[in-house]
Design a protein around this motif. Structure first.
Motif, mmCIF file in Angstrom:
data_model
loop_
_atom_site.group_PDB
_atom_site.id
_atom_site.type_symbol
_atom_site.label_atom_id
_atom_site.label_comp_id
_atom_site.label_asym_id
_atom_site.label_seq_id
_atom_site.Cartn_x
_atom_site.Cartn_y
_atom_site.Cartn_z
ATOM 1 N N THR A 194 0.826 -1.205 0.000
ATOM 2 C CA THR A 194 0.000 0.000 0.000
ATOM 3 C C THR A 194 0.860 1.254 0.000
ATOM 4 O OG1 THR A 194 -1.950 1.006 1.018
ATOM 5 C CG2 THR A 194 -0.249 0.234 2.530
ATOM 6 N N ASP A 195 0.325 2.304 -0.612
ATOM 7 C CA ASP A 195 0.969 3.622 -0.623
ATOM 8 C C ASP A 195 2.404 3.555 -1.124
ATOM 9 O OD1 ASP A 195 -1.031 5.616 0.915
ATOM 10 O OD2 ASP A 195 -1.172 3.632 1.822
ATOM 11 N N THR A 251 9.037 -7.311 5.907
ATOM 12 C CA THR A 251 9.928 -6.287 5.354
ATOM 13 C C THR A 251 11.172 -6.970 4.794
ATOM 14 O OG1 THR A 251 11.249 -5.897 7.346
ATOM 15 C CG2 THR A 251 9.134 -4.739 7.197
ATOM 16 N N SER A 252 12.074 -6.171 4.267
ATOM 17 C CA SER A 252 13.332 -6.733 3.757
ATOM 18 C C SER A 252 14.143 -7.388 4.865
ATOM 19 C CB SER A 252 14.159 -5.624 3.090
ATOM 20 O OG SER A 252 13.475 -5.083 1.982
ATOM 21 N N ILE A 269 9.450 -4.486 -2.544
ATOM 22 C CA ILE A 269 8.421 -5.365 -3.110
ATOM 23 C C ILE A 269 9.017 -6.712 -3.498
ATOM 24 C CG2 ILE A 269 6.783 -5.663 -5.012
ATOM 25 C CD1 ILE A 269 6.531 -2.580 -5.075
ATOM 26 N N ARG A 270 10.162 -6.691 -4.166
ATOM 27 C CA ARG A 270 10.784 -7.933 -4.610
ATOM 28 C C ARG A 270 11.205 -8.808 -3.420
ATOM 29 N NH1 ARG A 270 12.010 -7.932 -10.033
ATOM 30 N NH2 ARG A 270 11.863 -5.914 -11.103
ATOM 31 N N ARG A 313 1.140 -2.165 5.702
ATOM 32 C CA ARG A 313 2.376 -1.436 6.014
ATOM 33 C C ARG A 313 2.766 -0.618 4.785
ATOM 34 N NH1 ARG A 313 7.193 -1.932 9.030
ATOM 35 N NH2 ARG A 313 5.814 -2.500 10.776
ATOM 36 N N VAL A 314 3.034 0.652 5.004
ATOM 37 C CA VAL A 314 3.446 1.528 3.906
ATOM 38 C C VAL A 314 4.625 0.887 3.168
ATOM 39 C CG1 VAL A 314 4.926 2.900 5.431
ATOM 40 C CG2 VAL A 314 4.108 3.870 3.277
ATOM 41 N N THR A 315 4.559 0.934 1.821
ATOM 42 C CA THR A 315 5.555 0.252 0.993
ATOM 43 C C THR A 315 6.549 1.212 0.348
ATOM 44 O OG1 THR A 315 3.908 -1.467 0.504
ATOM 45 C CG2 THR A 315 5.817 -1.352 -0.940
#
Length: 481
Positions: A38-39, A308-309, A56-57, A276-278
């Motif tokens: 999101t966002d 997350t990463s 994202i990846r 969670r904001v991306t």
């Protein structure tokens, strides 16, 4: 008018088949995994887009979701088409099915119609454009059972929460409109009809939070970050939440919009959560990532966490509202070394005026005995009486449990001498709850209750990670030695 009705009929009745033909989803090994991004606030000329893409990846690689949902404010700068090409390219390259709901900023840089025309060119886009009068992007994605190939086991509603409305008397943001709600209700009823009249477990995704999110903010029962300083919802109650309750299918609603919120909580049985904001170019202090939701086939149940990463954060369990952080950090109370063999609850019955449970000892003791479960039905008077209940509750497995009392007037519940539920004082029917970590086995449960004046009621229940909320059953309760 007739043309509009025909279009609406086609949209309501034919869409699921079209989606199924394009990409048919099914549970695998009893699970179905969704990643909510999101966002992104993708700004095509910004070097930070590379960081957003990397986030994202990383999430897609780690979580391997069956479906990705982009819940609004995806591309928020010109040239917008370049931004959409870059974002869609990530999902094309990773071969990840995805769907997009509109945010309040997306249409500022490219029309909704043009966005969906472009998205539908991707072989991995599984949404629909939708007619303008129902809401661009509105669609429902069925998830089929793992073995009964034609049975819809879950449904995912993706909706346009719209953006702004011109009359500032009503606040800044628009709301989900009645024709969209009507569309949802028809879809929900259709799925239920195909399921023997029973609602099909569902989730809903859109961008702007419902006004009901304000009921959760600051209530102390949510899990996750609440750093936004409020909820940026519409000021108008659209009726969407009431329809979710009425149709009895939606377990959880997931939104974006408020970048420094990622909390989740339960209001009236429905989970209200943030993703969670991306996007790195989006404002906010939270580490960029995504919300993961894991559905269970054939159950009104899901687990959800932030990815997350750097890895996964704690897991939240629906419908219990418990979480893995509690399981790991709370001190577990050991089970008692007892072997009771008779079911029941021991009680002492009092009569006299009370304002708090501490006053019970000053009342007159009338009788004592054993009953099957917690009950005030045997009280000889309608007002000014009290009970002292004691029992051993047999906990089925180690875990964190939520106990509650609903009482008129006051009640207080202790487990192994520890205060768990404080519902004390003179009041009308009211619920209170508390959590406790318990080892498997027998634990002492002590409940004090009093009725002061007008109206009398008592209910005692619990829930666990794998236990739906229920009143304490007779077969869990044993008479203390």
């Amino acid at each position: 008018m007739k043309k509009k009705l025909i279009l609406l009929f086609l949209w309501v009745c034919i869409l699921p088949a079209l989606l199924s033909a394009q990409s048919r989803f099914a549970f695998r090994d009893g699970k179905f995994v969704i990643a909510q991004f999101t966002d992104l606030h993708w700004t095509p000329k910004s070097p930070k887009c590379a960081e957003t893409a990397a986030t994202i990846r990383a999430v897609l690689k780690a979580e391997r979701p069956d479906l990705a949902v982009l819940s609004g404010d995806v591309v928020t700068a010109d040239p917008a088409i370049d931004g959409w090409k870059a974002v869609v390219g990530i999902f094309n390259e990773t071969k990840t099915p995805f769907v997009v709901t509109m945010g309040n900023h997306d249409a500022e840089y490219m029309t909704r119609g043009d966005i969906y025309d472009f998205l539908l060119k991707s072989p991995y886009y599984v949404g629909a454009k939708g007619p303008k009068d129902v809401g661009y992007g509105n669609c429902v994605i069925p998830v089929y059972a793992s073995k009964e190939k034609d049975k819809v086991a879950a449904s995912l509603y993706c909706m346009d929460s719209n953006d702004y409305q011109p009359n500032k008397l009503y606040g800044a943001y628009d709301w989900i409109h009645f024709n969209q709600i009507e569309w949802y209700r028809k879809q929900s009823a259709s799925f239920a009809a195909g399921n023997g009249g029973n609602p099909v477990p569902a989730l809903a995704f859109f961008h702007i939070p419902l006004i009901e999110y304000n009921e959760l903010a600051g209530d102390g029962k949510t899990f996750g970050n609440d750093k936004e300083g409020g909820v940026a919802s519409s000021n108008i109650n659209s009726g969407m939440f009431a329809s979710f309750i009425d149709m009895k299918d939606v377990m959880g609603v997931f939104v974006g919009h408020d970048h420094d919120n990622d909390f989740i909580g339960i209001d009236k049985g429905i989970a209200l959560g943030y993703g969670r904001v991306t996007g790195t170019d989006a404002y906010g202090v939270l580490t960029r990532g995504a919300r993961i939701i894991e559905l269970y086939e054939g159950k009104y149940k899901f687990d959800t966490w932030i990815s997350t990463s750097s890895g996964r954060e704690a897991v939240y369990y629906y419908p219990s509202g418990l979480n893995s952080e509690e399981e790991q950090t709370m001190a577990y109370q050991p089970a008692k070394n007892v072997s009771p063999d008779k079911h029941g609850v021991a009680y002492i019955y009092y009569e006299g005026k009370c304002k708090r449970v501490a006053d019970i000892t000053s009342c007159g003791k009338v009788k004592e005995g054993v009953m099957k479960n917690f009950s005030i039905g045997e009280a000889a008077v309608t007002d000014h009486f009290a009970y002292d209940f004691r029992t051993l509750v047999n906990i089925p497995e180690k875990g964190v449990y939520r106990f509650y009392t609903f009482s008129d007037d006051g009640s207080v519940l202790y487990i192994d001498g520890k205060l768990v539920v404080n519902n004390d004082g003179g009041h009308s029917g009211r619920r209170a709850e508390g959590k406790v970590a318990l080892e498997k086995g027998f634990h002492e449960l002590h409940l004090l209750y009093f009725e002061d004046y007008m109206g009398q009621e008592l209910e005692v229940g619990y829930s666990g990670r794998n236990i739906l909320e229920t009143t304490l059953p007779d077969d869990m309760l044993f008479i203390p030695d």
